[in-house]
Scaffold this motif. Structure first.
Motif, PDB file in Angstrom:
ATOM      1  N   VAL A   1       0.869  -1.186   0.000  1.00 22.57           N
ATOM      2  CA  VAL A   1       0.000   0.000   0.000  1.00 22.57           C
ATOM      3  C   VAL A   1       0.898   1.225   0.000  1.00 22.57           C
ATOM      4  O   VAL A   1       1.803   1.330   0.826  1.00 22.57           O
ATOM      5  CB  VAL A   1      -0.916   0.013   1.245  1.00 22.57           C
ATOM      6  CG1 VAL A   1      -1.871   1.188   1.194  1.00 22.57           C
ATOM      7  CG2 VAL A   1      -1.675  -1.298   1.378  1.00 22.57           C
TER       8      VAL A   1
ATOM      9  N   LEU B   1     -13.116  -7.504  -0.015  1.00 20.48           N
ATOM     10  CA  LEU B   1     -13.209  -6.732  -1.248  1.00 20.48           C
ATOM     11  C   LEU B   1     -14.517  -5.956  -1.213  1.00 20.48           C
ATOM     12  O   LEU B   1     -15.358  -6.173  -0.342  1.00 20.48           O
ATOM     13  CB  LEU B   1     -13.170  -7.656  -2.470  1.00 20.48           C
ATOM     14  CG  LEU B   1     -11.857  -8.381  -2.713  1.00 20.48           C
ATOM     15  CD1 LEU B   1     -11.963  -9.244  -3.961  1.00 20.48           C
ATOM     16  CD2 LEU B   1     -10.698  -7.404  -2.851  1.00 20.48           C
ATOM     17  N   GLU B   2     -14.716  -5.085  -2.183  1.00 15.82           N
ATOM     18  CA  GLU B   2     -15.924  -4.253  -2.210  1.00 15.82           C
ATOM     19  C   GLU B   2     -17.203  -5.074  -2.347  1.00 15.82           C
ATOM     20  O   GLU B   2     -18.261  -4.645  -1.926  1.00 15.82           O
ATOM     21  CB  GLU B   2     -15.835  -3.243  -3.353  1.00 15.82           C
ATOM     22  CG  GLU B   2     -14.773  -2.196  -3.115  1.00 15.82           C
ATOM     23  CD  GLU B   2     -14.594  -1.262  -4.292  1.00 15.82           C
ATOM     24  OE1 GLU B   2     -14.690  -0.047  -4.076  1.00 15.82           O
ATOM     25  OE2 GLU B   2     -14.368  -1.765  -5.412  1.00 15.82           O
TER      26      GLU B   2
ATOM     27  N   LEU C   1      -3.803  -4.990  -8.525  1.00 16.92           N
ATOM     28  CA  LEU C   1      -4.257  -3.858  -7.731  1.00 16.92           C
ATOM     29  C   LEU C   1      -5.716  -4.071  -7.359  1.00 16.92           C
ATOM     30  O   LEU C   1      -6.577  -4.195  -8.226  1.00 16.92           O
ATOM     31  CB  LEU C   1      -4.095  -2.546  -8.509  1.00 16.92           C
ATOM     32  CG  LEU C   1      -4.527  -1.278  -7.778  1.00 16.92           C
ATOM     33  CD1 LEU C   1      -3.624  -1.036  -6.564  1.00 16.92           C
ATOM     34  CD2 LEU C   1      -4.489  -0.089  -8.703  1.00 16.92           C
ATOM     35  N   LEU C   2      -5.988  -4.138  -6.046  1.00 21.80           N
ATOM     36  CA  LEU C   2      -7.342  -4.369  -5.554  1.00 21.80           C
ATOM     37  C   LEU C   2      -7.744  -3.271  -4.587  1.00 21.80           C
ATOM     38  O   LEU C   2      -6.903  -2.644  -3.950  1.00 21.80           O
ATOM     39  CB  LEU C   2      -7.420  -5.719  -4.825  1.00 21.80           C
ATOM     40  CG  LEU C   2      -7.150  -6.967  -5.651  1.00 21.80           C
ATOM     41  CD1 LEU C   2      -7.104  -8.190  -4.755  1.00 21.80           C
ATOM     42  CD2 LEU C   2      -8.215  -7.136  -6.713  1.00 21.80           C
ATOM     43  N   THR C   3      -9.047  -3.067  -4.465  1.00 20.49           N
ATOM     44  CA  THR C   3      -9.570  -2.154  -3.451  1.00 20.49           C
ATOM     45  C   THR C   3     -10.025  -3.000  -2.272  1.00 20.49           C
ATOM     46  O   THR C   3     -10.917  -3.829  -2.405  1.00 20.49           O
ATOM     47  CB  THR C   3     -10.749  -1.331  -4.001  1.00 20.49           C
ATOM     48  OG1 THR C   3     -10.284  -0.579  -5.129  1.00 20.49           O
ATOM     49  CG2 THR C   3     -11.288  -0.381  -2.948  1.00 20.49           C
TER      50      THR C   3
ATOM     51  N   VAL D   1     -11.380  -3.414   1.750  1.00 18.74           N
ATOM     52  CA  VAL D   1     -12.296  -2.762   2.675  1.00 18.74           C
ATOM     53  C   VAL D   1     -12.111  -3.408   4.044  1.00 18.74           C
ATOM     54  O   VAL D   1     -11.999  -4.627   4.150  1.00 18.74           O
ATOM     55  CB  VAL D   1     -13.763  -2.946   2.211  1.00 18.74           C
ATOM     56  CG1 VAL D   1     -14.730  -2.321   3.189  1.00 18.74           C
ATOM     57  CG2 VAL D   1     -13.959  -2.378   0.822  1.00 18.74           C
TER      58      VAL D   1
ATOM     59  N   THR E   1     -11.334   2.112   3.536  1.00 23.36           N
ATOM     60  CA  THR E   1     -11.186   1.536   2.212  1.00 23.36           C
ATOM     61  C   THR E   1      -9.861   2.032   1.651  1.00 23.36           C
ATOM     62  O   THR E   1      -9.538   3.216   1.766  1.00 23.36           O
ATOM     63  CB  THR E   1     -12.347   1.980   1.295  1.00 23.36           C
ATOM     64  OG1 THR E   1     -13.580   1.551   1.879  1.00 23.36           O
ATOM     65  CG2 THR E   1     -12.228   1.389  -0.082  1.00 23.36           C
ATOM     66  N   PHE E   2      -9.078   1.121   1.055  1.00 29.11           N
ATOM     67  CA  PHE E   2      -7.788   1.518   0.501  1.00 29.11           C
ATOM     68  C   PHE E   2      -7.435   0.598  -0.659  1.00 29.11           C
ATOM     69  O   PHE E   2      -7.985  -0.489  -0.793  1.00 29.11           O
ATOM     70  CB  PHE E   2      -6.684   1.472   1.569  1.00 29.11           C
ATOM     71  CG  PHE E   2      -6.434   0.101   2.124  1.00 29.11           C
ATOM     72  CD1 PHE E   2      -5.444  -0.719   1.602  1.00 29.11           C
ATOM     73  CD2 PHE E   2      -7.196  -0.386   3.182  1.00 29.11           C
ATOM     74  CE1 PHE E   2      -5.224  -1.985   2.101  1.00 29.11           C
ATOM     75  CE2 PHE E   2      -6.978  -1.648   3.697  1.00 29.11           C
ATOM     76  CZ  PHE E   2      -5.991  -2.453   3.152  1.00 29.11           C
ATOM     77  N   GLU E   3      -6.515   1.068  -1.505  1.00 36.88           N
ATOM     78  CA  GLU E   3      -6.042   0.268  -2.625  1.00 36.88           C
ATOM     79  C   GLU E   3      -4.674  -0.299  -2.293  1.00 36.88           C
ATOM     80  O   GLU E   3      -3.845   0.379  -1.689  1.00 36.88           O
ATOM     81  CB  GLU E   3      -5.955   1.105  -3.899  1.00 36.88           C
ATOM     82  CG  GLU E   3      -7.303   1.434  -4.488  1.00 36.88           C
ATOM     83  CD  GLU E   3      -7.191   2.103  -5.840  1.00 36.88           C
ATOM     84  OE1 GLU E   3      -6.085   2.551  -6.215  1.00 36.88           O
ATOM     85  OE2 GLU E   3      -8.212   2.165  -6.532  1.00 36.88           O
TER      86      GLU E   3
ATOM     87  N   THR F   1      -1.599  -3.426  -3.796  1.00 33.93           N
ATOM     88  CA  THR F   1      -1.161  -4.365  -4.823  1.00 33.93           C
ATOM     89  C   THR F   1      -0.766  -5.676  -4.169  1.00 33.93           C
ATOM     90  O   THR F   1       0.056  -5.703  -3.255  1.00 33.93           O
ATOM     91  CB  THR F   1       0.036  -3.791  -5.607  1.00 33.93           C
ATOM     92  OG1 THR F   1      -0.340  -2.528  -6.150  1.00 33.93           O
ATOM     93  CG2 THR F   1       0.449  -4.732  -6.716  1.00 33.93           C
TER      94      THR F   1
END
Length: 141
Positions: free
Chosen positions: A47, A66-67, A119-121, A123, A128-130, A132
């Motif tokens: 991150v 994940l979202e 690259l994932l979002t 939660v 919430t953050f992105e 790799t």
């Protein structure tokens, strides 16, 4: 009518058997898509430029999703470093996450369904953050 009772009974049985075969074939086709063999996996999430107040919310034991509410695992370790971009009050994080992953076949030759350099979002309960995904491997049991 008594004369045709046996014939009608046989015809009804044949129709029921055919309907059962069609239903079974349709139902099994939906189930037989692709098997996934589950493994305990460990992976790293990189991150970058995460604000300092968000860093405090990521601790050992934090659940990641994940979202779409897919469970991604639990944070095992958190390593922080000053942001490589030089952004003030931001940090780069390396999270080691343990969870359950799958392979499409029970073989070491194939990749996990969780891909590296992806690259994932993510939660959590609070943010919430992105990040790799890197270094996906089977956990030492």
């Amino acid at each position: 009518m008594k004369k045709y009772r046996f014939l009608i009974l046989c015809l009804a049985a044949a129709v029921l058997i055919a309907a059962g075969a069609v239903q079974k074939r349709t139902h099994l086709a939906n189930i037989r898509e692709k098997p996934i063999y589950l493994y305990e996996i460990t992976y790293t999430v990189e991150v970058t430029d995460l604000e300092d107040y968000k860093v405090d919310a990521l601790k050992q034991g934090t659940a990641l999703y994940l979202e779409d509410s897919t469970i991604m695992g639990t944070v095992e370790t958190v390593e922080t470093a000053p942001a490589g971009s030089g952004a003030e009050d931001c940090y780069d994080l390396t999270l080691v996450v343990s969870g359950i992953g799958g392979k499409m076949e029970n073989s070491d030759a194939l990749e996990y369904d969780l891909r590296e350099n992806n690259l994932l979002t993510f939660v959590t309960r609070y943010l919430t953050f992105e990040g790799t995904v890197t270094h996906v491997r089977e956990a030492d049991v």
